[in-house]
Design a protein around this motif. Structure first.
Motif, short mmCIF file in Angstrom:
data_model
loop_
_atom_site.label_atom_id
_atom_site.label_comp_id
_atom_site.label_asym_id
_atom_site.label_seq_id
_atom_site.Cartn_x
_atom_site.Cartn_y
_atom_site.Cartn_z
N HIS A 1 -7.63 -0.69 -2.94
CA HIS A 1 -7.15 -1.64 -3.94
C HIS A 1 -6.68 -2.93 -3.29
O HIS A 1 -6.88 -4.03 -3.83
N ALA A 2 -6.05 -2.82 -2.13
CA ALA A 2 -5.60 -4.01 -1.41
C ALA A 2 -6.78 -4.88 -1.00
O ALA A 2 -6.75 -6.11 -1.14
N VAL B 1 -2.87 -0.46 -11.44
CA VAL B 1 -2.83 0.59 -10.42
C VAL B 1 -1.41 1.04 -10.14
O VAL B 1 -1.12 2.23 -9.97
N LYS B 2 -0.48 0.08 -10.11
CA LYS B 2 0.92 0.42 -9.87
C LYS B 2 1.59 1.00 -11.10
O LYS B 2 2.72 1.51 -11.02
N VAL C 1 0.84 -1.20 0.00
CA VAL C 1 0.00 0.00 0.00
C VAL C 1 0.88 1.25 0.00
O VAL C 1 1.82 1.37 0.79
N GLY C 2 0.58 2.17 -0.91
CA GLY C 2 1.38 3.38 -1.04
C GLY C 2 2.38 3.32 -2.17
O GLY C 2 3.01 4.33 -2.50
N THR C 3 2.56 2.15 -2.77
CA THR C 3 3.46 2.00 -3.90
C THR C 3 2.73 2.40 -5.17
O THR C 3 1.76 1.75 -5.57
#
Length: 382
Positions: A48-49, A136-137, A39-41
């Motif tokens: 999303h997680a 997302v990433k 989370v946060g990447t």
């Protein structure tokens, strides 16, 4: 018997559903804790997680269905035995064969659910989960490889039909979760493995019917009948012709369905995709053992429900003075975990020793079924 069948079915289905939900909650908790590190990447946030973990649950449900059926059946039979209900049923004329037939009819429901989860829900959910994380990433699948993604294909006379006339190697720098391919290098060889074409494309989009649309293409063709004008001198102008095109179709047996294996390991793929990819590998003279074993495991795994319920049947004949139900449930959990471990172990052993894929997939279930029959015969003699 119909009343007894409905009674057993309702009790076992209720208990197995509770066990399955408990396992799913446990696995979801561990997955959420694991995803917190990501989370946060990039743009990967908490929502999303949670969605990623939610999409992974159908895969867990598929794997845990036989274990849930085992523990649920053991719990119900242990409860009947502890309250002497099962003893009354036996005195009333209920034989072991009739009990096994009742459990088998109940197992059909679990087998159908296992097949639906394994063939339809889990593969699509797993693929969507991986695509979600990558999109997302802002990552691409082939970025994990230093030289990009490599794939091998055959060239046929009539597109995807007819005689094989050559071989094609594709190198893709990036593959987007949407299926778009970026920065392609294509090497085509004839039947004698002479380089016949070298194609560079900036992008490729799948248009359906085994056809890709290449954009911003540079195509170099090498003429096989080009001759040398003199000893040691090659006439390059006659041997090579280069063209630049805005768009170009490419007919290939490689499709997004085949490339989807990159989003899931073979254990999470559907039997249809495993069969398709195994055929593709076989046509290109590549090893198929891993995918064939996974294919047969996918077909056989729903029948593991019947094996687990057969394993649960002897527990109805075992009587303990104290801690009977809890001890039987603990034994059921250990048996279920052992079945999963043995199943995976045989897959690896089968690959190492090149066992027949069908035998590798079916052997663990056969061993547990034989153990269940032997145990049942032993408790009946006591």
């Amino acid at each position: 018997m119909k009343v007894l069948q409905r009674y057993l079915a309702s009790e076992i289905l209720r208990a197995s559903a509770f066990v399955l939900l408990a396992f799913l909650a446990l696995f979801a908790f561990f997955d959420v804790m694991s995803e917190m590190q990501s989370v946060g990447t990039g743009g990967y946030m908490l929502q999303h997680a949670f969605l990623y973990v939610l999409l992974a649950l159908p895969g867990y449900a598929y794997e845990l269905m036989p274990i849930a059926a085992l523990i649920g059946t053991i719990y119900v039979l242990a409860q009947l035995a502890s309250r002497s209900e099962f003893t009354i049923m036996r005195v009333s004329g209920l034989s072991t064969r009739q009990t096994a037939a009742m459990l088998a009819r109940i197992g059909i429901v679990f087998a159908i659910l296992t097949f639906v989860f394994g063939e339809y829900l889990a593969p699509r959910a797993t693929e969507s989960a991986e695509k979600l994380k990558l999109s997302v990433k802002g990552a691409a699948v082939s970025q994990e490889f230093r030289s990009g993604l490599w794939a091998k294909d055959v060239i046929r006379e009539n597109g995807v039909g007819g005689k094989v006339v050559g071989t094609r190697f594709l190198n893709v720098r990036e593959m987007r979760p949407s299926g778009e391919l970026l920065t392609l290098r294509i090497y085509e060889f004839d039947a004698d493995f002479h380089l016949s074409a070298y194609i560079i494309a900036a992008r490729a989009d799948y248009a359906g019917n085994n056809t890709w649309t290449l954009a911003q293409v540079s195509e170099s063709r090498f003429k096989r009948d080009a001759t040398r004008s003199g000893p040691g001198t090659l006439d390059l102008t006659a041997a090579v012709s280069t063209h630049k095109l805005d768009a170009m179709p490419l007919i290939s047996e490689i499709t997004p369905a085949i490339l989807s294996v990159l989003f899931a390991d073979p254990e999470r793929m559907s039997a249809a995709n495993l069969s398709l990819y195994s055929k593709h590998l076989a046509e290109n003279k590549q090893r198929t053992e891993r995918y064939e074993i996974a294919y047969w495991r996918k077909l056989i795994y729903p029948f593991a429900v019947f094996v687990m319920m057969a394993v649960a049947l002897p527990f109805a004949y075992l009587h303990f003075r104290a801690g009977g139900v809890s001890l039987k449930i603990f034994a059921g959990i250990m048996i279920g975990v052992s079945f999963q471990l043995v199943n995976r172990l045989f897959s690896h052993i089968g690959m190492l020793n090149t066992w027949p894929p069908f035998a590798t997939a079916v052997l663990p279930s056969v061993l547990f079924l034989l153990a269940a029959i032997a145990t049942l015969m032993w408790v009946e003699r006591r």
